[in-house]
Design a protein around this motif. Structure first.
Motif, PDB file in Angstrom:
ATOM      1  N   ALA A  78       0.837  -1.210   0.051  1.00 16.45           N
ATOM      2  CA  ALA A  78      -0.025   0.271   0.085  1.00 16.45           C
ATOM      3  C   ALA A  78       0.814   1.204   0.153  1.00 16.45           C
ATOM      4  O   ALA A  78       0.578   2.067  -0.787  1.00 16.45           O
ATOM      5  CB  ALA A  78      -0.970   0.115   1.075  1.00 16.45           C
ATOM      6  N   ALA A  89     -11.531  -1.087  -7.543  1.00 16.18           N
ATOM      7  CA  ALA A  89     -11.671  -0.523  -6.227  1.00 16.18           C
ATOM      8  C   ALA A  89     -11.880  -1.756  -5.322  1.00 16.18           C
ATOM      9  O   ALA A  89     -11.141  -1.516  -4.012  1.00 16.18           O
ATOM     10  CB  ALA A  89     -13.235   0.154  -6.032  1.00 16.18           C
ATOM     11  N   LEU A 121      -7.944  -2.628  -4.676  1.00 14.37           N
ATOM     12  CA  LEU A 121      -7.308  -1.606  -3.942  1.00 14.37           C
ATOM     13  C   LEU A 121      -7.548  -1.816  -2.349  1.00 14.37           C
ATOM     14  O   LEU A 121      -6.802  -1.521  -1.685  1.00 14.37           O
ATOM     15  CB  LEU A 121      -7.767  -0.328  -4.487  1.00 14.37           C
ATOM     16  CG  LEU A 121      -7.299  -0.056  -5.920  1.00 14.37           C
ATOM     17  CD1 LEU A 121      -7.799   1.084  -6.416  1.00 14.37           C
ATOM     18  CD2 LEU A 121      -5.771  -0.138  -6.049  1.00 14.37           C
ATOM     19  N   ILE A 122      -9.047  -2.151  -2.160  1.00  9.67           N
ATOM     20  CA  ILE A 122      -9.267  -1.936  -0.873  1.00  9.67           C
ATOM     21  C   ILE A 122      -8.942  -3.153   0.010  1.00  9.67           C
ATOM     22  O   ILE A 122      -8.353  -3.199   1.038  1.00  9.67           O
ATOM     23  CB  ILE A 122     -11.003  -2.074  -0.321  1.00  9.67           C
ATOM     24  CG1 ILE A 122     -11.544  -0.694  -1.064  1.00  9.67           C
ATOM     25  CG2 ILE A 122     -11.577  -2.565   0.864  1.00  9.67           C
ATOM     26  CD1 ILE A 122     -12.970  -0.881  -1.359  1.00  9.67           C
ATOM     27  N   THR A 176      -5.008  -2.004   0.638  1.00  9.97           N
ATOM     28  CA  THR A 176      -4.868  -0.922   1.501  1.00  9.97           C
ATOM     29  C   THR A 176      -5.403  -1.172   2.765  1.00  9.97           C
ATOM     30  O   THR A 176      -4.947  -0.452   3.828  1.00  9.97           O
ATOM     31  CB  THR A 176      -5.250   0.431   0.697  1.00  9.97           C
ATOM     32  OG1 THR A 176      -6.488   0.489   0.601  1.00  9.97           O
ATOM     33  CG2 THR A 176      -4.468   0.504  -0.457  1.00  9.97           C
ATOM     34  N   GLU A 218     -10.486   3.013   2.999  1.00 13.61           N
ATOM     35  CA  GLU A 218     -11.283   3.556   1.716  1.00 13.61           C
ATOM     36  C   GLU A 218     -10.518   4.810   1.466  1.00 13.61           C
ATOM     37  O   GLU A 218     -10.646   4.928  -0.042  1.00 13.61           O
ATOM     38  CB  GLU A 218     -12.555   4.035   2.577  1.00 13.61           C
ATOM     39  CG  GLU A 218     -13.394   3.026   2.799  1.00 13.61           C
ATOM     40  CD  GLU A 218     -14.687   3.620   3.321  1.00 13.61           C
ATOM     41  OE1 GLU A 218     -15.214   4.564   2.785  1.00 13.61           O
ATOM     42  OE2 GLU A 218     -15.311   3.007   4.139  1.00 13.61           O
ATOM     43  N   SER A 267      -7.752   3.894  -1.147  1.00 17.74           N
ATOM     44  CA  SER A 267      -8.279   3.105  -2.356  1.00 17.74           C
ATOM     45  C   SER A 267      -8.847   4.157  -3.118  1.00 17.74           C
ATOM     46  O   SER A 267      -8.791   4.028  -4.353  1.00 17.74           O
ATOM     47  CB  SER A 267      -9.255   2.328  -1.749  1.00 17.74           C
ATOM     48  OG  SER A 267      -8.688   1.087  -1.292  1.00 17.74           O
TER      49      SER A 267
END
Length: 311
Positions: free
Chosen positions: A45, A131, A134-135, A138, A141, A144
């Motif tokens: 991340a 998305a 990414l969540i 990482t 929120e 992301s």
């Protein structure tokens, strides 16, 4: 797998040593080499945020993400996003309603905020998977959201606009590259009009999610955030170059389509460490300047053809 776990362990120790000495993640030859060999999940991340410019945008815009969520929302945008919630990684336990915490709420928030942030794009299918990935990486929120902004706004411009001009352009760019690097494949598939849209649109629009194995996709994204969109072409070219014989053996459009599905799920793509080494050798030289020039030419051609159809 045991061999790869050992590789990951060595890489993690080296990354920890590198990052311990530096507050900022620099862009230099050493870090680029490290990224190409894989970013450990504990540091992923941070590296994605730093290398993509997302961290800089987050720091420049404190509270912006939460202000988007607090604003009045467009009903149609909300409805469209909700429709895709249950379709996003249905086999991943983290996205099931019965799981606590369920990542569907975070996914909805990120997509809703981005839809208001970039109203020219809003929301379209494929963004939910990006998305979601990414969540998962990482666990945050806001991070992301800013990574989405980096991807859709800078790294992959016009991929997700209503006319998808960026996606159409890059499909033609790949076709041009194949004429040079794999003329036999290019010529053989030239008999099928629209073949590149048919077999490649999912590769690019989902950034190889659900196309290649999970760990391989993560390794691709490490390089995508650091080096830019030319990585997408390196991956596609490697898959095609490595499987030229199978592609040329296909004798019909359904066989071609089935072949393009099959070549993404082989031992070659499963062994992500070897695969990632190959994407930087098999396609040969491929600079961002070359991609930029080809994009300009291909986009002009697409717009010209679309203009003729409107007459």
């Amino acid at each position: 797998m045991n061999e790869y776990v050992a590789v990951l362990s060595r890489r993690s120790a080296r990354w920890s040593k590198l990052l311990k000495r530096k507050e900022q993640v620099e862009k230099n030859t050493k870090v680029k080499r490290f990224v190409r060999k894989g970013v450990p999940k504990d540091h992923r991340a941070r590296i994605w945020m730093a290398s993509s410019g997302a961290q800089e945008q987050l720091e420049k815009n404190p509270g912006y993400y939460h202000s988007l969520l607090a604003a009045e929302h467009e009903a149609k945008l909300e409805e469209t996003i909700r429709t895709d919630m249950h379709r996003t990684f249905p086999d991943n336990v983290q996205f099931r309603n019965t799981t606590e915490p369920c990542l569907q709420k975070a996914l909805f928030n990120v997509l809703l905020a981005y839809g208001h942030h970039n109203q020219a794009v809003g929301y379209c299918q494929g963004m939910n998977f990006i998305a979601g990935y990414l969540i998962i990486v990482t666990k945050d929120e806001e991070k992301s959201f800013w990574l989405m902004d980096a991807l859709l706004g800078r790294i992959l411009p016009d991929y997700y606009c209503p006319d998808m001009l960026g996606l159409k352009t890059d499909q033609e760019v790949l076709a041009e590259l194949l004429q040079e690097k794999a003329p036999a494949v290019s010529g053989g598939l030239g008999q099928y009009p629209g073949i590149w849209t048919l077999v490649l649109s999912r590769w690019f629009i989902c950034l190889y999610i659900d196309v290649l194995p999970v760990e391989t996709v993560l390794r691709i994204w490490d390089c995508l955030f650091y080096e830019g969109s030319k990585i997408l072409f390196r991956v596609a070219l490697t898959l095609i170059l490595h499987h030229q014989a199978e592609i040329l053996a296909a004798r019909s459009l359904p066989e071609v389509c089935e072949c393009f599905k099959a070549i993404t799920r082989t031992q070659f793509t499963m062994d992500c460490h070897t695969f990632m080494q190959k994407i930087f050798t098999e396609p040969g030289r491929l600079s961002m300047a070359t991609i930029t020039n080809l994009r300009k030419t291909c986009q002009e051609h697409i717009l010209s053809e679309e203009s003729k159809l409107k007459l």
